[in-house]
Design a protein around this motif. Sequence first.
Motif, short mmCIF file in Angstrom:
data_model
loop_
_atom_site.label_atom_id
_atom_site.label_comp_id
_atom_site.label_asym_id
_atom_site.label_seq_id
_atom_site.Cartn_x
_atom_site.Cartn_y
_atom_site.Cartn_z
N LYS A 22 -1.92 7.73 -10.95
CA LYS A 22 -1.89 9.15 -10.67
C LYS A 22 -3.01 9.57 -9.60
CE LYS A 22 -3.17 11.89 -13.88
NZ LYS A 22 -2.82 12.82 -15.26
N VAL A 23 -4.20 9.04 -9.88
CA VAL A 23 -5.63 9.27 -8.95
C VAL A 23 -5.38 9.01 -7.50
CG1 VAL A 23 -7.84 8.61 -8.61
CG2 VAL A 23 -7.13 9.29 -10.88
N TRP A 24 -4.69 7.53 -7.46
CA TRP A 24 -4.36 7.22 -6.15
C TRP A 24 -3.04 8.01 -5.40
CZ3 TRP A 24 -7.18 4.48 -2.77
CH2 TRP A 24 -8.32 3.65 -3.33
N SER A 25 -2.52 8.60 -6.24
CA SER A 25 -1.34 9.35 -5.49
C SER A 25 -2.02 10.45 -5.24
CB SER A 25 -0.08 9.43 -6.41
OG SER A 25 -0.61 10.41 -7.47
N ARG A 26 -2.65 11.15 -5.78
CA ARG A 26 -3.35 12.34 -5.23
C ARG A 26 -4.51 11.98 -4.12
NH1 ARG A 26 -5.15 15.22 -11.14
NH2 ARG A 26 -3.01 15.66 -11.74
N ILE A 27 -5.10 10.94 -4.25
CA ILE A 27 -5.83 10.57 -2.75
C ILE A 27 -4.97 10.29 -1.79
CG2 ILE A 27 -7.32 8.73 -1.92
CD1 ILE A 27 -8.47 8.41 -4.81
N HIS A 28 -3.91 9.85 -1.79
CA HIS A 28 -3.00 9.56 -0.53
C HIS A 28 -2.19 10.97 -0.06
CE1 HIS A 28 -3.81 5.43 -0.40
NE2 HIS A 28 -3.45 5.26 -1.56
N LEU A 29 -2.15 11.92 -1.08
CA LEU A 29 -1.73 13.39 -0.67
C LEU A 29 -2.67 14.16 -0.10
CD1 LEU A 29 0.56 14.22 -3.61
CD2 LEU A 29 1.25 13.59 -1.31
N ILE A 30 -3.98 14.04 -0.16
CA ILE A 30 -4.80 14.97 0.38
C ILE A 30 -4.84 15.01 1.67
CG2 ILE A 30 -7.37 15.03 0.70
CD1 ILE A 30 -7.91 14.18 -2.18
N PRO A 31 -4.58 14.02 2.78
CA PRO A 31 -4.46 14.37 4.00
C PRO A 31 -3.28 15.31 4.54
CG PRO A 31 -4.97 12.16 3.58
CD PRO A 31 -4.60 12.73 2.48
N LEU A 32 -2.01 15.10 3.70
CA LEU A 32 -0.80 15.54 4.13
C LEU A 32 -1.14 17.12 3.53
CD1 LEU A 32 2.09 15.87 4.64
CD2 LEU A 32 2.47 15.43 2.19
N LEU A 33 -1.82 17.42 2.34
CA LEU A 33 -2.19 18.76 1.93
C LEU A 33 -2.89 19.48 2.76
CD1 LEU A 33 -2.21 18.24 -1.85
CD2 LEU A 33 -0.50 19.21 -0.48
#
Length: 124
Positions: free
Chosen positions: A63-74
């Motif tokens: 879950k943490v890594w999915s959030r980390i990878h979504l940060i640039p998109l957001l």
Amino acid sequence: MSAVPQQELPRPGGFPEIRYKRYVPKIGPSGLALFSGITLMCTLGLYRTGQGNLERRELEREKVWSRIHLIPLLQAEVDRDTYRRENAINEREAEIMKNVKGWKAGESVYNSKRYTPQSYVVVP
């Protein structure tokens, strides 16, 4: 005449045996079997708890890594929205202040070259 005292003696053949033990039939598993069963259950329970902790930790890491990878998109979405809003504000400001000489729409009101995002004040 003095009488000789007589001592009481057991009857011939002796007294019957006194039952002081409980003769309860053995029912159920022995103490060793119970202790072994409880030890086995506790060991199995601790093993399953450890496996559950590992799985929970792995899900949390995912879950943490999915959030980390979504940060640039957001962040890109926020940047596009900010750019669109600032352009709309600059166009509105240019329209409102078109009759004022020397007014430059979108020019910073601060005496600094550093970028400062506009703060939005919502007026009801």
